[in-house]
Scaffold this active site. Structure first.
Site, PDB file in Angstrom:
ATOM      1  N   GLU A  90       0.789  -1.089   0.091  1.00  0.00           N
ATOM      2  CA  GLU A  90      -0.048   0.060   0.020  1.00  0.00           C
ATOM      3  C   GLU A  90       0.753   1.247  -0.028  1.00  0.00           C
ATOM      4  O   GLU A  90       1.803   1.227   0.691  1.00  0.00           O
ATOM      5  CB  GLU A  90      -0.874   0.054   1.312  1.00  0.00           C
ATOM      6  CG  GLU A  90      -1.862  -1.003   1.592  1.00  0.00           C
ATOM      7  CD  GLU A  90      -2.575  -0.940   2.685  1.00  0.00           C
ATOM      8  OE1 GLU A  90      -3.313  -1.898   3.046  1.00  0.00           O
ATOM      9  OE2 GLU A  90      -2.352  -0.225   3.496  1.00  0.00           O
ATOM     10  N   CYS A 347      -2.706   0.706   8.460  1.00  0.00           N
ATOM     11  CA  CYS A 347      -1.872   0.056   7.698  1.00  0.00           C
ATOM     12  C   CYS A 347      -2.207  -1.322   7.283  1.00  0.00           C
ATOM     13  O   CYS A 347      -2.357  -2.062   8.207  1.00  0.00           O
ATOM     14  CB  CYS A 347      -0.415   0.251   7.967  1.00  0.00           C
ATOM     15  SG  CYS A 347       1.000  -0.724   7.920  1.00  0.00           S
TER      16      CYS A 347
HETATM   17  N1  SAH Z   1       7.666  -0.055  10.509  1.00  0.00           N
HETATM   18  C1  SAH Z   1       7.694   1.354  10.646  1.00  0.00           C
HETATM   19  C2  SAH Z   1       7.086   2.207   9.842  1.00  0.00           C
HETATM   20  C3  SAH Z   1       5.822   1.319   9.272  1.00  0.00           C
HETATM   21  S1  SAH Z   1       4.723   1.259  10.752  1.00  0.00           S
HETATM   22  C4  SAH Z   1       7.557   1.481  12.105  1.00  0.00           C
HETATM   23  O1  SAH Z   1       7.029   0.700  12.950  1.00  0.00           O
HETATM   24  O2  SAH Z   1       7.776   2.830  12.362  1.00  0.00           O
HETATM   25  C5  SAH Z   1       3.978   2.805  10.187  1.00  0.00           C
HETATM   26  C6  SAH Z   1       3.122   3.308  11.617  1.00  0.00           C
HETATM   27  O3  SAH Z   1       1.751   2.872  11.685  1.00  0.00           O
HETATM   28  C7  SAH Z   1       3.878   3.209  13.262  1.00  0.00           C
HETATM   29  O4  SAH Z   1       3.912   4.239  13.732  1.00  0.00           O
HETATM   30  C8  SAH Z   1       2.765   2.362  13.635  1.00  0.00           C
HETATM   31  O5  SAH Z   1       2.704   2.428  14.944  1.00  0.00           O
HETATM   32  C9  SAH Z   1       1.256   2.646  12.863  1.00  0.00           C
HETATM   33  N2  SAH Z   1       0.558   1.705  13.065  1.00  0.00           N
HETATM   34  C10 SAH Z   1       0.400   0.066  13.004  1.00  0.00           C
HETATM   35  N3  SAH Z   1      -0.804  -0.502  13.279  1.00  0.00           N
HETATM   36  C11 SAH Z   1      -1.582   0.751  13.719  1.00  0.00           C
HETATM   37  C12 SAH Z   1      -2.784   0.605  14.047  1.00  0.00           C
HETATM   38  N4  SAH Z   1      -3.634  -0.315  14.264  1.00  0.00           N
HETATM   39  N5  SAH Z   1      -3.540   1.920  14.424  1.00  0.00           N
HETATM   40  C13 SAH Z   1      -2.714   3.098  14.408  1.00  0.00           C
HETATM   41  N6  SAH Z   1      -1.476   2.998  13.966  1.00  0.00           N
HETATM   42  C14 SAH Z   1      -0.833   2.068  13.568  1.00  0.00           C
END
Ligand code: SAH
Ligand code: SF4
Length: 355
Positions: A90, A347
């Site tokens: 995505e 995501c």
């Molecule tokens: N792997 C890296 C970047 C991708 S994840 C990282 O973890 O920083 C990107 C963002 O999406 C992260 O800040 C993560 O906390 C957030 N994220 C993942 N799942 C989520 C959810 N269910 N609700 C809100 N934010 C979420």
């Protein structure tokens, strides 16, 4: 997509100069691809006919299909890109500010665009709150596949070649776990004769691989850093991000302290707020202590539930109190606007639908 053809999106301009002769043609090709959004080598009208022919024999400008897309009421658009091997990721086009007009109808403040870009199919880190983690790790994206998402988001939304856009590597995957391809992609994306998106406008979000944060610092690219902290004590952080066992909070804070940050910039700490887990003022207090001595800003993120997710969204009241506390202690703190909430915002959600 034709089989056996290579992609040009993997080459930095310097590398392209090595394989294209005479080398000034490389710059023209870069211009066509990244500034004029050429779909086809035939469009490259200032190249000699025989060069176009030989380019067509070896290379393709196609790299992925758009398998699905969703547009939010706020104008944000989420795309699902599918590569030749059938795997998909995505990318999100985020509209940050609406146009504003003066009395004569001239635009005084343009729209701002932020692209949220993926770096891997799946992810090894396995965070308990993250939908991307559920499918496990599949593979790294190539530099070309990272570059292509940025190019397509610009092209599909008709963004003028010189319009400044921001990139956040916050899509699917852990960017620092795909280190070499990410660095290469950043170099290609920031090339002045190409997309020309300054490294200052590119933010790498990491779940906190401390050793790789140090390594990234040594590259001294001028990129911005965002740390997915999410918890202030190691016990909870390990529950949320199992890798915290190997790279605990202290190791991350130490790595950040050594990271070269532009004098006018701050390191962003992302804090995913989960109901009854980390949304209390005691956590806010610990967070202030933890970040003292760091040029930090905090971005609070509402946990975004998905079917069968193990956690819940915090109340707005707790969110605001948390924010107000941090601000009262002199920390810059924003609450992440729920951009595109109606378009499977968390995501991995569009991917789930698309497959
Ligand atoms: N792997 C890296 C970047 C991708 S994840 C990282 O973890 O920083 C990107 C963002 O999406 C992260 O800040 C993560 O906390 C957030 N994220 C993942 N799942 C989520 C959810 N269910 N609700 C809100 N934010 C979420
Ligand atoms: Fe990977 Fe980031 Fe999701 Fe954690 S939050 S599983 S690091 S993509």
């Amino acid at each position: 997509m034709q089989e056996g053809l290579k992609t040009l999106y993997d080459y930095t301009l310097d590398e392209l100069k090595q394989i294209i002769s005479p080398s000034f043609r490389a710059k023209q090709i870069y211009n066509w691809i990244y500034k004029k959004y050429a779909q086809d080598f035939e469009q490259m009208s200032n190249l000699p006919k025989d060069m176009i022919k030989s380019l067509k024999e070896s290379y393709t400008l196609d790299l992925a299909n758009i398998k699905a897309s969703e547009t939010s009421v706020d104008g944000s658009i989420k795309y699902l890109f599918e590569f030749a091997d059938g795997h998909s990721v995505e990318s999100v086009f985020l509209l940050m500010k609406d146009k504003q007009y003066d009395e004569d109808g001239n635009i005084i403040k343009g729209e701002k665009y932020t692209f949220c870009i993926s770096t891997q199919v799946g992810c090894k880190v396995g965070c308990s709150f993250c939908l991307t983690a559920k499918g496990g790790f599949v593979r790294n994206l190539s530099a070309a596949e990272i570059v292509y998402q940025v190019l397509m988001l610009k092209k599909l939304n008709n963004i003028e070649e010189n319009k400044a856009v921001n990139i956040v590597y916050m899509g699917m995957g852990e960017p620092l776990d795909n280190f070499d391809n990410l660095i290469k992609a950043i170099k290609i994306i920031s090339e002045l004769d190409g997309l020309a998106i300054s490294t200052k406008r590119q933010t790498i979000s990491t779940s906190g691989i401390s050793s790789k944060i140090e390594k990234l610092g040594k590259e001294d690219l001028g990129v911005q850093l965002a740390i997915s902290l999410h918890a202030v004590d190691d016990e909870l952080r390990t529950e949320l991000i199992p890798m915290n066992k190997a790279y605990n909070i202290k190791s991350i804070i130490d790595a950040v302290k050594n990271f070269p940050v532009d004098t006018r910039k701050k390191v962003m700490f992302e804090y995913l707020v989960i109901k009854d887990k980390n949304d209390d003022l005691a956590s806010a207090k610990k967070l202030v202590k933890l970040l003292s001595g760091i040029k930090a800003k905090v971005n609070l993120i509402y946990f975004n539930p998905y079917p069968n997710s193990p956690y819940q969204r915090p109340s707005k009241d707790n969110m605001v109190k948390f924010q107000e506390y941090l601000i009262s202690k002199g920390l810059l703190c924003t609450i992440r606007e729920s951009k595109g909430l109606d378009i499977s915002a968390a995501c991995g959600q569009l991917k789930e639908k698309g497959e």
